[in-house]
Write a protein that holds these residues in place. Structure first.
Motif, PDB file in Angstrom:
ATOM      1  N   UNK A 289       0.818  -1.217   0.000  1.00 31.77           N
ATOM      2  CA  UNK A 289       0.000   0.000   0.000  1.00 31.77           C
ATOM      3  C   UNK A 289       0.848   1.262   0.000  1.00 31.77           C
ATOM      4  N   UNK A 290       2.181   1.109  -0.055  1.00 29.56           N
ATOM      5  CA  UNK A 290       3.057   2.265  -0.229  1.00 29.56           C
ATOM      6  C   UNK A 290       3.408   3.019   1.030  1.00 29.56           C
ATOM      7  N   UNK A 291       3.181   2.420   2.197  1.00 28.74           N
ATOM      8  CA  UNK A 291       3.479   3.116   3.452  1.00 28.74           C
ATOM      9  C   UNK A 291       4.952   3.016   3.811  1.00 28.74           C
ATOM     10  N   UNK A 292       5.546   1.851   3.555  1.00 27.41           N
ATOM     11  CA  UNK A 292       6.969   1.665   3.857  1.00 27.41           C
ATOM     12  C   UNK A 292       7.723   1.283   2.590  1.00 27.41           C
ATOM     13  N   UNK A 293       9.032   1.311   2.684  1.00 25.78           N
ATOM     14  CA  UNK A 293       9.891   1.013   1.549  1.00 25.78           C
ATOM     15  C   UNK A 293      11.016   0.082   1.992  1.00 25.78           C
ATOM     16  N   UNK A 294      11.296  -0.926   1.168  1.00 22.56           N
ATOM     17  CA  UNK A 294      12.388  -1.839   1.473  1.00 22.56           C
ATOM     18  C   UNK A 294      13.678  -1.262   0.898  1.00 22.56           C
ATOM     19  N   UNK A 295      14.680  -1.100   1.738  1.00 22.87           N
ATOM     20  CA  UNK A 295      15.941  -0.531   1.278  1.00 22.87           C
ATOM     21  C   UNK A 295      16.727  -1.555   0.466  1.00 22.87           C
ATOM     22  N   UNK A 296      17.476  -1.054  -0.503  1.00 23.56           N
ATOM     23  CA  UNK A 296      18.320  -1.942  -1.305  1.00 23.56           C
ATOM     24  C   UNK A 296      19.508  -2.404  -0.473  1.00 23.56           C
ATOM     25  N   UNK A 297      19.965  -3.592  -0.770  1.00 23.86           N
ATOM     26  CA  UNK A 297      21.092  -4.139  -0.033  1.00 23.86           C
ATOM     27  C   UNK A 297      20.918  -5.625   0.214  1.00 23.86           C
ATOM     28  N   UNK A 298      21.908  -6.252   0.854  1.00 21.00           N
ATOM     29  CA  UNK A 298      21.843  -7.708   1.086  1.00 21.00           C
ATOM     30  C   UNK A 298      20.820  -8.043   2.167  1.00 21.00           C
ATOM     31  N   UNK A 299      20.466  -9.321   2.229  1.00 22.54           N
ATOM     32  CA  UNK A 299      19.588  -9.797   3.289  1.00 22.54           C
ATOM     33  C   UNK A 299      20.308  -9.728   4.632  1.00 22.54           C
ATOM     34  N   UNK A 300      19.604  -9.581   5.732  1.00 27.93           N
ATOM     35  CA  UNK A 300      18.155  -9.376   5.841  1.00 27.93           C
ATOM     36  C   UNK A 300      17.760  -7.957   5.414  1.00 27.93           C
ATOM     37  N   UNK A 301      16.621  -7.863   4.719  1.00 29.86           N
ATOM     38  CA  UNK A 301      16.173  -6.573   4.220  1.00 29.86           C
ATOM     39  C   UNK A 301      15.771  -5.653   5.378  1.00 29.86           C
ATOM     40  N   UNK A 302      16.012  -4.364   5.163  1.00 33.73           N
ATOM     41  CA  UNK A 302      15.625  -3.349   6.147  1.00 33.73           C
ATOM     42  C   UNK A 302      14.490  -2.508   5.566  1.00 33.73           C
ATOM     43  N   UNK A 303      13.556  -2.135   6.423  1.00 37.31           N
ATOM     44  CA  UNK A 303      12.367  -1.387   6.005  1.00 37.31           C
ATOM     45  C   UNK A 303      12.322  -0.042   6.727  1.00 37.31           C
ATOM     46  N   UNK A 304      11.831   0.965   6.022  1.00 36.75           N
ATOM     47  CA  UNK A 304      11.683   2.290   6.624  1.00 36.75           C
ATOM     48  C   UNK A 304      10.418   2.966   6.093  1.00 36.75           C
ATOM     49  N   UNK A 305       9.978   3.995   6.787  1.00 33.64           N
ATOM     50  CA  UNK A 305       8.804   4.754   6.373  1.00 33.64           C
ATOM     51  C   UNK A 305       9.085   5.444   5.042  1.00 33.64           C
ATOM     52  N   UNK A 306       8.116   5.384   4.135  1.00 30.18           N
ATOM     53  CA  UNK A 306       8.280   6.056   2.841  1.00 30.18           C
ATOM     54  C   UNK A 306       7.623   7.443   2.931  1.00 30.18           C
ATOM     55  N   UNK A 307       8.389   8.411   3.396  1.00 29.29           N
ATOM     56  CA  UNK A 307       7.861   9.763   3.603  1.00 29.29           C
ATOM     57  C   UNK A 307       8.737  10.828   2.982  1.00 29.29           C
ATOM     58  N   UNK A 308       9.475  10.465   1.911  1.00 29.38           N
ATOM     59  CA  UNK A 308      10.361  11.435   1.271  1.00 29.38           C
ATOM     60  C   UNK A 308       9.595  12.649   0.749  1.00 29.38           C
ATOM     61  N   UNK A 309       8.359  12.422   0.297  1.00 30.38           N
ATOM     62  CA  UNK A 309       7.585  13.503  -0.308  1.00 30.38           C
ATOM     63  C   UNK A 309       7.339  14.628   0.691  1.00 30.38           C
ATOM     64  N   UNK A 310       6.762  14.301   1.861  1.00 33.16           N
ATOM     65  CA  UNK A 310       6.410  15.356   2.812  1.00 33.16           C
ATOM     66  C   UNK A 310       7.649  15.983   3.436  1.00 33.16           C
ATOM     67  N   UNK A 311       8.729  15.222   3.549  1.00 32.01           N
ATOM     68  CA  UNK A 311       9.939  15.771   4.160  1.00 32.01           C
ATOM     69  C   UNK A 311      10.706  16.677   3.204  1.00 32.01           C
TER      70      UNK A 311
END
Length: 436
Positions: free
Chosen positions: A145-167
């Motif tokens: 639903x576009x709330x979080x984003x999986x960062x690129x890189x090796x496993x294990x994957x890391x997730x963060x809030x996808x809020x680049x637009x408002x920031x």
């Protein structure tokens, strides 16, 4: 978009709006095909939802459910019944869990196991602990639903809030974006996602000390409750169309005595319903701006079928079909609705009507409206007093309300049957205004 179906609440709220409280509890329950006990439980649940939406207000200013369903202009600025999508799109346990996960990812990117450890550490005693599979399922849903984003890189994957637009936007730019989203959500379809985006932007602006009146510059009178309610099925059907999948659902026609029935969980007490189980291949979704209705056009055993989306309940996806066969059915539908004013698949007929120009009016608003709304019809002749409009449509049922809406500015000439129908209708209307 929703993780949990809420067919019962959708039909419940639609009836509450349409009947304006005229039904008794027993009548309401019979119409919905539920017990009076379930009716009481549902209305308690909806009252709790309304209270939770206004929990920042003093107790004496809290809104009751009956006060949210009003026809006052100012009280309907926020689209009525949208709170279903806020409250029922996830279960209560999921809502608590997802809130904690989002709070943890707001400051830094975390892996699924780090989130699980954090969640277990902050959970209240006595509540069941989730497993890794549950956390990963939540992360997958939030990513879809576009709330979080999986960062690129090796496993294990890391997730963060996808809020680049408002920031990345200034307060002034955020205000402009909020105004744009507010206007589009209230004037375009589909609109639910726009309203949810608007609410998110509004909360962000208020957290940044923006004044309340600054983020509410417009007010809208919301007319079409079904437009919002029926979007619950819209994205499921759009996904089925993209994947060329059949769907099955329980359908209640507009003439049905009931509009909902609960799923039977005990075969010994299974009740007969007025709904009909349908299995069909979705091909196209059509929105009727005049009445605020959604329609599903599909292919089933009986050929091309049309369903009002307000009658669809318990919808689920089924098996996929061959791409070539699917394209063939889409082409067949396109030919059938080629001359449809909306979705009529009847025999084509040519309609001719004379429109009279308004006196002392410049510009000519009648001609402008005909050109704007008249679809593929053409003005074939005109003089200083009137003009002739001609169009070929599948049947006259769907175009008739549009012609009638022009009142005395429109005279139907052909076909003769439609002209007789219009004369009879206007005579009936005239009879209403005869002196008593």
């Amino acid at each position: 978009m929703a993780r949990e179906s809420f067919d019962k609440e959708i039909q419940f709220l639609r009836m509450l709006v349409l009947t304006s409280g005229a039904f008794s509890r027993q009548q309401f329950a019979e119409r919905l095909g539920i017990s009076v006990h379930t009716f009481d439980k549902t209305i308690r649940r909806l009252k709790d939802v309304v209270s939770s939406m206004h929990q920042h207000l003093p107790q004496e200013q809290r809104k009751e459910l009956s006060e949210t369903i009003r026809f006052s202009y100012y009280d309907s600025a926020d689209p009525l019944l949208l709170f279903l999508f806020r409250a029922k799109s996830v279960k209560e346990s999921e809502s608590q869990r997802i809130s904690l996960l989002l709070g943890a990812m707001n400051e830094q990117a975390l892996t699924a196991m780090e989130l699980l450890d954090m969640y277990c550490g902050s959970l209240s005693p006595g509540l069941p602990l989730p497993d890794e599979k549950t956390i990963r399922s939540d992360l997958k849903y939030l990513e879809e639903v576009g709330v979080i984003k999986r960062e690129s890189g090796p496993r294990p994957y890391r997730y963060r809030i996808q809020d680049e637009l408002v920031r990345s936007l200034s307060d002034e730019e955020l205000m402009d974006l909020y105004d744009f989203v507010d206007v589009m959500a209230n004037t375009q379809v589909p609109s639910v996602q726009g309203y949810l985006l608007r609410d998110g932007l509004k909360k962000h602006l208020l957290r940044n000390q923006a004044r309340q009146h600054a983020v509410e510059p417009f007010l809208y009178k919301y007319h079409y409750y079904s437009r919002i309610l029926d979007e619950a099925h819209l994205f499921t059907l759009l996904h089925a169309i993209r994947q060329r999948r059949k769907v099955h659902f329980l359908y209640f026609s507009p003439k049905s005595e009931q509009s909902y029935v609960a799923r039977s969980t005990n075969p010994l007490f299974e009740r007969g319903t007025e709904g009909k189980t349908e299995k069909t291949l979705p091909l196209k979704i059509v929105y009727d701006h005049q009445y605020g209705r959604w329609y599903l056009l599909s292919y089933g055993r009986e050929g091309i079928r049309k369903y009002r989306m307000e009658g669809i309940t318990q919808i689920e996806e089924d098996e996929s079909v061959n791409e070539a066969w699917y394209e063939e059915k889409k082409h067949e539908l396109a030919e059938k609705i080629r001359y449809s004013w909306l979705i009529d698949t009847g025999r084509p007929v040519t309609v001719r009507a004379r429109f009279y120009n308004p006196e002392d009016s410049e510009p000519n608003f009648v001609k402008e409206r005909v050109r704007l709304q008249g679809q593929w019809g053409q003005i074939v002749m005109e003089d200083e007093h009137s003009f002739l409009y001609e169009i070929t449509v599948n049947g006259t049922t769907e175009i008739k309300p549009w012609l009638r809406s022009f009142g005395s500015s429109c005279e139907v000439l052909e076909p003769a049957r439609l002209r007789r129908e219009m004369i009879a209708e206007w005579k009936e209307i005239q009879a209403y205004y005869e002196s008593v």
